[in-house]
Structure formats: C-alpha cells, structure tokens
Design an enzyme around this catalytic site. Structure first.
Site, PDB file in Angstrom:
ATOM      1  N   CYS A 153     -13.895   1.059 -14.757  1.00 36.63           N
ATOM      2  CA  CYS A 153     -14.368   2.441 -14.606  1.00 36.63           C
ATOM      3  C   CYS A 153     -13.157   3.376 -14.712  1.00 36.63           C
ATOM      4  O   CYS A 153     -12.800   4.099 -13.786  1.00 36.63           O
ATOM      5  CB  CYS A 153     -15.094   2.606 -13.270  1.00 36.63           C
ATOM      6  SG  CYS A 153     -16.071   4.107 -13.200  1.00 36.63           S
ATOM      7  N   LEU A 175      11.426   5.010  -7.843  1.00 37.75           N
ATOM      8  CA  LEU A 175       9.996   4.835  -7.552  1.00 37.75           C
ATOM      9  C   LEU A 175       9.342   6.171  -7.180  1.00 37.75           C
ATOM     10  O   LEU A 175       8.132   6.335  -7.281  1.00 37.75           O
ATOM     11  CB  LEU A 175       9.817   3.815  -6.418  1.00 37.75           C
ATOM     12  CG  LEU A 175       8.460   3.155  -6.257  1.00 37.75           C
ATOM     13  CD1 LEU A 175       8.010   2.457  -7.524  1.00 37.75           C
ATOM     14  CD2 LEU A 175       8.483   2.138  -5.112  1.00 37.75           C
ATOM     15  N   GLU A 180       0.829  -1.212   0.000  1.00 40.58           N
ATOM     16  CA  GLU A 180       0.000   0.000   0.000  1.00 40.58           C
ATOM     17  C   GLU A 180       0.864   1.262   0.000  1.00 40.58           C
ATOM     18  O   GLU A 180       0.497   2.261  -0.603  1.00 40.58           O
ATOM     19  CB  GLU A 180      -0.966  -0.002   1.190  1.00 40.58           C
ATOM     20  CG  GLU A 180      -2.046  -1.075   1.104  1.00 40.58           C
ATOM     21  CD  GLU A 180      -2.940  -0.924  -0.135  1.00 40.58           C
ATOM     22  OE1 GLU A 180      -2.975   0.161  -0.726  1.00 40.58           O
ATOM     23  OE2 GLU A 180      -3.581  -1.916  -0.520  1.00 40.58           O
ATOM     24  N   TYR A 240      -6.102   6.743   3.853  1.00 45.02           N
ATOM     25  CA  TYR A 240      -6.239   5.659   2.881  1.00 45.02           C
ATOM     26  C   TYR A 240      -5.464   4.417   3.340  1.00 45.02           C
ATOM     27  O   TYR A 240      -5.995   3.299   3.371  1.00 45.02           O
ATOM     28  CB  TYR A 240      -5.767   6.090   1.480  1.00 45.02           C
ATOM     29  CG  TYR A 240      -5.599   4.880   0.621  1.00 45.02           C
ATOM     30  CD1 TYR A 240      -6.711   4.225   0.112  1.00 45.02           C
ATOM     31  CD2 TYR A 240      -4.338   4.305   0.415  1.00 45.02           C
ATOM     32  CE1 TYR A 240      -6.589   3.035  -0.591  1.00 45.02           C
ATOM     33  CE2 TYR A 240      -4.197   3.125  -0.294  1.00 45.02           C
ATOM     34  CZ  TYR A 240      -5.321   2.498  -0.795  1.00 45.02           C
ATOM     35  OH  TYR A 240      -5.196   1.314  -1.468  1.00 45.02           O
ATOM     36  N   ASP A 248      -9.201   5.451  -2.469  1.00 49.16           N
ATOM     37  CA  ASP A 248      -8.078   5.965  -3.261  1.00 49.16           C
ATOM     38  C   ASP A 248      -8.630   6.676  -4.503  1.00 49.16           C
ATOM     39  O   ASP A 248      -9.854   6.849  -4.629  1.00 49.16           O
ATOM     40  CB  ASP A 248      -7.106   4.831  -3.628  1.00 49.16           C
ATOM     41  CG  ASP A 248      -7.684   3.893  -4.674  1.00 49.16           C
ATOM     42  OD1 ASP A 248      -8.908   3.956  -4.938  1.00 49.16           O
ATOM     43  OD2 ASP A 248      -6.919   3.098  -5.243  1.00 49.16           O
TER      44      ASP A 248
HETATM   45 FE1  SF4 Z   1     -18.165   3.305 -14.019  1.00 49.31          FE
HETATM   46 FE2  SF4 Z   1     -19.648   2.869 -16.171  1.00 49.31          FE
HETATM   47 FE3  SF4 Z   1     -19.652   1.146 -14.141  1.00 49.31          FE
HETATM   48 FE4  SF4 Z   1     -20.803   3.530 -13.894  1.00 49.31          FE
HETATM   49  S1  SF4 Z   1     -21.425   1.905 -15.289  1.00 49.31           S
HETATM   50  S2  SF4 Z   1     -19.487   2.507 -12.415  1.00 49.31           S
HETATM   51  S3  SF4 Z   1     -19.401   4.782 -15.095  1.00 49.31           S
HETATM   52  S4  SF4 Z   1     -17.919   1.635 -15.489  1.00 49.31           S
END
Ligand code: SF4
Length: 364
Positions: A199, A87, A44, A127, A145
């Site tokens: 995401c 790093l 971490e 975190y 995070d």
């Molecule tokens: Fe992220 Fe799309 Fe999932 Fe919503 S639907 S959490 S924007 S990947």
C-alpha cells in the site's frame, strides 16, 4: 463501500489474512530477530523519519559498539553522535541516551513494560510507546506510523488532510479497533509492512494486497488519491558563508548548542547579508578577531525537513587566536576524525584531509 469493509464482524478475517500474508512476505530485518526490548527500542528510534535501508548499517554498528542497555548507558554523548552521524534528527540519539540512563537509574536496567511509564521517558512519543510495548511485551496498543496512517485512510476511505487533528483521531480510533489483541506486535509490524511494500504512497499495488476485499478506497476506484496531500510550500532557503581557518594547531571548529544539530561540530559560519553586514564583517564579529578572506573553497547545500541551507565556504586567515576559546577550538587531524559533523560539512572534511595529506607529503 467494499462489501467486506473492516468493521467488528469482519475484523478477525482481516487480521487473519494480514498476519498470514506477513508470515510469508516479511523482510528479514535485523531487529525482527531480536527479543531484547533495548534492541527493539533502538530500532524504533532509528526508524523514525528514516528509510529501512539507511537504518540497517547504523543499527548494526550501534549494537556492535553498545550491545546492551548497560553498555549504552555508559556511552559518552560525543561518541553516540559520531555513530549517529549522517542518520539525521540527532535529538533522537541524545534523547535515547538520556532515556536509557533513566532506565538504568530508576528501573533496574529493565525497559518498562508499562506503557504509561515507558511513555514518560525522554523522547518516547505515542508511536514509539505503542511499537515497543507491543513488539517487546505484547501490550495491545496500535502503533500508528506514516505507513499505517496511509493504509487506514484507504481502508476506511478517510477524507481530509493528515495534518488535521480530527483526521489523526479518526485514524487512531480505527487503527485501535482493528488491532489483533492476541498478537499486537506481529499485527503492528504486519500493517506497517503492508504500507511499506504494497500500500505504497503513489501507486498502491492493490492486485497484491491480502486485504483488498476490505478496502473501501479500492472499491471506490481511486485508492492512490488518499490520504489527501497538503500542498507543499517551497522550503525557506538560508544562505550561509562558512570559513576554513587552518592554523598550526589545527582547524577551527566549535560544538553547536542550537537545538538544530545540537551537539554536532561545525566550522565558523554566518548568515549572508544579515543587517547589511558583509560576510567578512560578520565572521569578524563571530570570531572576535580581524579576518582576511581568501578564495572560495566550495559550495555546499543541505535540505532539512523545514529549511534548506546553501553554503559558500571560503578560506580565512586570522593573525590572532579568537578570544572565545572555547567555543572556537583548533582541532588536529586525529581529533577531527572522531568528531561528529552535520552531513553538509562532509565534502569539506574530505577536502581538508586531502590538503593535510598534501602538505605532509611536501614537508617529507
Ligand atoms: Fe492499500 Fe490497495 Fe490494499 Fe486498499 S487494496 S489497502 S489501497 S493496497
């Protein structure tokens, strides 16, 4: 608003889908095979502000050198910085060493499971506290995070820049409300993995998302616009002149004491044009001896998170030994190999090595 927006009633379905996706899709990373809290903590620390791919070889080398908390507590700071070289964010390494020594001295060598105690150790922020305590000890704390912030912003369609305190607060409250209290470590890693693989910042892969039916930003039609981005200002540029001074005893360097790159080694350098001084005058004042500028060796640059260094490296000749010794010390080839230098100097170190090899072969 998505019909299944993750509120209390829907949260258990959300967790189930997320965890089951994680079980099938998580990357096989070295720290995920560990249950030793020291090793989880190290991962971490290294992963802060740093990409997973960059961390893996450092993590493996580090554990080869210091496989246990006890072994690491005995480490010399210079050796730790050498292992950390490249790093970045070197205060992480120094703080981690201090914290581990405190754990050995005050907690019988056991990483504290109590988040209050663990969070009081040097360098342990919110975190790291949540991530380590949840993964190593199953403490129900949401680890927030950068990846998690982005996912939560989109799931709940949170407006406002991430840097604003009220936005941070809202994200933390939502993250904690969604947390799986039975499996907080797996859940935290699952949400971070979702942010890293699906995401993602620019173009979220919503068609692959296991929790798409809960996502308000997707339902609104443009999830990629969140979180709101702050307009980036151009980074300030600091122009430096650095000097290579090679004497019989070695090349002249010093260990930095400034908070930026503290503990790493560097060549004599000055900010160009300060107070109307020429580089030669400024280097003379820095070293305390008369200098003669030679040819340009190379130009170097490095971008930090908050500024950029542009550096011109010159050969320099001095007739006398600098009176301040230390900090200016001559270092031979063998010692130079063992010292940790900021990344900007690495091409220069290669150049010096080649010069020395050339000179050696001419002598032979
Ligand atoms: Fe992220 Fe799309 Fe999932 Fe919503 S639907 S959490 S924007 S990947």
């Amino acid at each position: 608003m998505a019909k299944n927006n993750p509120n209390n009633e829907m949260a258990s379905g959300f967790r189930r889908k997320l965890l089951s996706w994680y079980e099938q899709n998580n990357r096989d990373l070295p720290w995920r095979r560990e249950d030793d809290p020291y090793r989880i903590w190290l991962s971490e620390v290294m992963l802060q502000q740093t990409r997973v791919e960059a961390v893996i070889p450092y993590y493996q080398r580090f554990l080869a050198a210091y496989p246990t908390l006890e072994a690491f507590a005995e480490a010399a700071e210079d050796d730790v910085l050498k292992l950390w070289e490249g790093l970045g964010y070197y205060s992480r390494a120094r703080n981690f060493l201090q914290a581990v020594r405190d754990v050995r001295a005050h907690y019988d060598g056991q990483v504290p499971a109590d988040p209050e105690i663990f969070g009081g150790l040097k360098g342990v922020g919110a975190y790291t506290q949540s991530a380590v305590c949840s993964i190593a000890y199953n403490v129900p704390l949401a680890a927030v995070d950068g990846n998690v912030k982005r996912v939560i912003c989109r799931l709940f369609s949170i407006e406002g820049e991430l840097s604003k305190a009220h936005v941070q607060k809202e994200i933390e409250v939502k993250a904690q409300s969604l947390l799986d209290r039975e499996r907080p470590g797996d859940y935290n890693q699952a949400l971070m993995e979702l942010g890293a693989l699906v995401c993602v910042p620019k173009a979220p892969r919503c068609h692959l998302c296991p929790v798409a039916s809960y996502c308000r930003a997707l339902a609104e039609g443009n999830p990629g616009r969140l979180p709101e981005k702050r307009k980036k200002k151009p980074l300030p540029v600091v122009e430096l002149t650095a000097a290579v001074i090679v004497r019989d005893e070695g090349v002249l360097v010093r260990q930095r004491t400034e908070s930026l790159l503290q503990g790493l080694w560097e060549f004599p350098n000055v900010a160009a044009g300060r107070d109307g001084e020429t580089a030669a005058e400024a280097l003379q004042a820095l070293l305390g001896v008369k200098v003669r500028l030679g040819e340009e060796v190379m130009r170097l640059s490095h971008t930090f998170s908050h500024l950029r260094w542009e550096m011109t490296v010159l050969r320099l000749t001095i007739d006398d030994v600098p009176p301040q010794n230390p900090p200016w010390v001559p270092v031979d080839a063998a010692r130079l190999e063992r010292l940790a230098f900021p990344v900007i100097y690495h091409p220069l170190l290669e150049w010096i090595k080649k010069q020395w090899i050339k000179e050696q072969s001419i002598k032979e």
